[in-house]
Design a protein around this motif. Structure first.
Motif, PDB file in Angstrom:
ATOM      1  N   UNK A   1       1.515 -33.735  -7.680  1.00  0.00           N
ATOM      2  CA  UNK A   1       1.573 -35.178  -7.462  1.00  0.00           C
ATOM      3  C   UNK A   1       0.480 -35.623  -6.487  1.00  0.00           C
TER       4      UNK A   1
ATOM      5  N   UNK B   1      -0.511 -39.233  -4.290  1.00  0.00           N
ATOM      6  CA  UNK B   1      -0.138 -40.600  -3.916  1.00  0.00           C
ATOM      7  C   UNK B   1      -1.331 -41.207  -3.192  1.00  0.00           C
TER       8      UNK B   1
ATOM      9  N   UNK C   1      -2.682 -44.080  -0.951  1.00  0.00           N
ATOM     10  CA  UNK C   1      -2.212 -45.131  -0.047  1.00  0.00           C
ATOM     11  C   UNK C   1      -3.353 -46.097   0.279  1.00  0.00           C
TER      12      UNK C   1
ATOM     13  N   UNK D   1       0.769 -48.502  -2.717  1.00  0.00           N
ATOM     14  CA  UNK D   1       0.603 -47.086  -3.037  1.00  0.00           C
ATOM     15  C   UNK D   1       0.554 -46.907  -4.541  1.00  0.00           C
TER      16      UNK D   1
ATOM     17  N   UNK E   1      -6.520 -43.549   0.768  1.00  0.00           N
ATOM     18  CA  UNK E   1      -6.409 -42.159   1.217  1.00  0.00           C
ATOM     19  C   UNK E   1      -5.317 -41.497   0.385  1.00  0.00           C
TER      20      UNK E   1
ATOM     21  N   UNK F   1      -2.599 -38.502  -0.657  1.00  0.00           N
ATOM     22  CA  UNK F   1      -1.680 -37.442  -0.257  1.00  0.00           C
ATOM     23  C   UNK F   1      -1.483 -36.540  -1.466  1.00  0.00           C
TER      24      UNK F   1
ATOM     25  N   UNK G   1       0.716 -33.158  -3.078  1.00  0.00           N
ATOM     26  CA  UNK G   1       1.938 -32.377  -2.957  1.00  0.00           C
ATOM     27  C   UNK G   1       1.704 -31.036  -2.258  1.00  0.00           C
TER      28      UNK G   1
END
Lengths: 241, 241, 241, 241
Positions: free
Chosen positions: B127, B129, B131, B146, B170, B172, B174
């Protein structure tokens, strides 16, 4: 082609009424001279001045403003703190702010910068040349590489601001100084442009190229329709543990 | 509302033809999937690919391009240096450039950055994400705070680029990494946006929110109609001596 | 108090030998004039020039250099590409680079910037005033707020560089131009400082305040003892799936 | 090798006395845990806390402070405005400020930023990984490419600060968020570093790598001995007219 914006032009409006030399240059006030080309560009423009109730910024005025222009000089201290806090909140929400000339010392600009915003100055009828140092920036669209002003007040470095996120214009003065004259900042979701020229005893805001810079800055500072970030205590999108 | 721009979408177009898994996701090629929403937005879009003569960028194509999108991965070295130099020259003149995913290692991106543009990577169906760290930036207009991608390749820091002039997104991951995923740069009169997601084995460019980011980036990177600065030996505007 | 650094001063060293006027100002070459105050400050300084084998930068010289100064002008094209690539690699690893005056057009500076690095210029024996716009920056430690040079070459905007990460000095010229004269950049783990003055027909590098700027810049550009980031295919620190 | 600095560590010092769990981690208070490694590094360190007269910052304390560290959380509102204004003035003069963790909401940090400084948060015993995004920055000297903290409070974007002038660390959180965790700012002649970790219920400030970051930040934020710019009405260095 330009999106119509809701623009509020704020002016202290004291010099024009107390000093006949200024009144001759700006008979309706600096605010009306600033407002005219913005109206012609299709924006929905209102004006507001210090001596109106709530400085002309009460009720829903700020909520209904996309971009606020600010000209003040001798009466910064008379602006109510409560209004300053509301302007700051609106900027963080996305309202644009164009701080003009002596607005470097306004309460709202100093609050958003976090610094003294002090500088050198001199009124000596000297030449100013504003050089574009960021060609390709929307604020200088349609401009030549330099704007010459035959007579202006000098502002000189060090200008005590945070380093601008984009530096667009740098001024040369006949007396030997330089100045960061077109400065972009972002605070929260809002955009701020500081533009140097505009001493009240010179007809600077009648200058078409200066009007062009201000018109471009208004378009650049328009709010963006973005999700407001959620803040405070937050659940995790991923499982923990 | 959006100004119609002349957009060229460049794609290496090799994976789609050699790897059936990629071909199923992008049957007409990554370029056509990228082009479709830009056409719908009213832009004048053409595509160009590596194996066309002059990589599809010969003749007046670059001169008639306002914004160039670039997706490449396994064949960066096959792009002719002469074309790279012409793209660079056009960016400095004002053409926008959107560098997509593995274009971090393209000749043109590395040339414009001056750094290695190296990074960490891993393909592990994890995953991502993304942001928003710059709400109020035009590139995130209309987006939530997000964007979640169920499966993507990981790119991790340190990403060897000059510090972006504006950092917008930015990521993220997993697996434990972070990445500066939406990065604005200005070079000459041109604007560059690097946007991370888009590994060829995932359907990322079919994702409406990613299409939104790219569409916004195209609008943001549009050339500004500005005076070209004069350079070289220059007469002085002021008398000397 | 200053940490002793391994400094290499590189000079084209052609003007001094072909133009007697320049030879009188810099009888041992610009490099020796630059090296002397750095030696006095306790640094371990060597020099290197264009016409030496490998331009004096062969063997372990670059590997053993913490900060490299670069002065070149008429023979940029004679610098071997292979050496330029090695300098770039060393900067990305952490070596500091001080680009002096006409080094704006050197291969190494243009490669690290990704832009044309073009500008306006004029040789007219005019006054230059360099104003500090970042007081508190280590590069202006111990300096007054302004450095005056009685006669220098003019360099004028627009200077086609990426926006400096820190702008330290802005020049005023008698003829009416301004210039971003002290500019900090970071590329990879390395730091780069561009400093404008230093035309070969003027005794600028004998000026104590200019020597002070250069000495401060050398200290600022010193490599930091940091972990080299791992790059390429990477295992995840967190379990996935 | 490090220059000895006059450091003042300020702490609210309430949690440690009211919450036994915090008192066990920081029996002498967070300030003493922060002070110890700075003393070992050779700095001249004093501490100051909220409930002392003038919050421990009266008399000549601020004038004799090179770098001020600030930890506060539940009692920001109790800090006297007059002290906040004096700290701001000292930062503009050149004093360094290290804002730690929940100091993001301190009066002094918000005043220097000009924004709300709001963010997301969650206390859920989750992992944090701080990634270096600026290798070569003095604040990460001697550090690995990543710092892992087994349990920390989460802070998530959007963090409402002006874009940091240098972004040094970005955090990954187990729960899915990212955060700009190491942020450099300059205001006036002073330097400010915001560093995220340090929730009072975790032993973060006992972590040697976190102590290293803070020690490096103190060195980075040291005042530079520079001329104070002259401001206000100024004579011209050049003749006018």
């Amino acid at each position: 082609m330009t999106t119509a914006l809701r623009v509020t032009v704020w002016n202290e409006f004291r010099h024009e009424r107390s000093n006949p030399a200024v009144g001759r240059i700006y008979p309706e006030g600096v605010h009306e001279t600033l407002a005219a080309p913005l109206r012609e560009a299709g924006h929905q423009v209102r004006t507001a001045t210090l001596d109106e109730p709530a400085h002309g910024l009460g009720g829903a005025v700020l909520d209904e403003t996309d971009v606020l222009l600010w000209w003040g000089h001798q009466a910064h201290a008379e602006v109510a703190d409560e209004i300053v806090l509301r302007i700051q909140a609106r900027v963080l929400e996305g309202m644009g702010l164009i701080a003009l000339h002596s607005a470097h010392f306004s309460k709202i600009f100093k609050r958003l910068m976090g610094t003294s915003c002090d500088l050198k100055w001199r009124v000596a009828d000297e030449r100013e040349r504003l050089w574009v140092v960021a060609p390709g920036h929307p604020i200088v669209a349609g401009l030549p590489e330099r704007i010459d002003l035959e007579r202006e007040e000098m502002y000189g470095e060090h200008f005590d601001i945070p380093a601008p996120e984009e530096l667009v214009l740098v001024s040369w003065f006949q007396g030997g100084e330089v100045f960061r004259s077109g400065c972009c900042f972002r605070r929260g979701a809002g955009r701020i442009f500081y533009v140097r020229p505009g001493h009240e005893t010179y007809p600077t805001y009648h200058q078409p190229l200066i009007q062009k810079v201000i018109g471009n800055a208004v378009a650049w500072a328009a709010p963006v329709d973005a999700a407001r970030p959620r803040r405070g205590r937050s659940e995790s999108p991923e499982p923990i543990g």
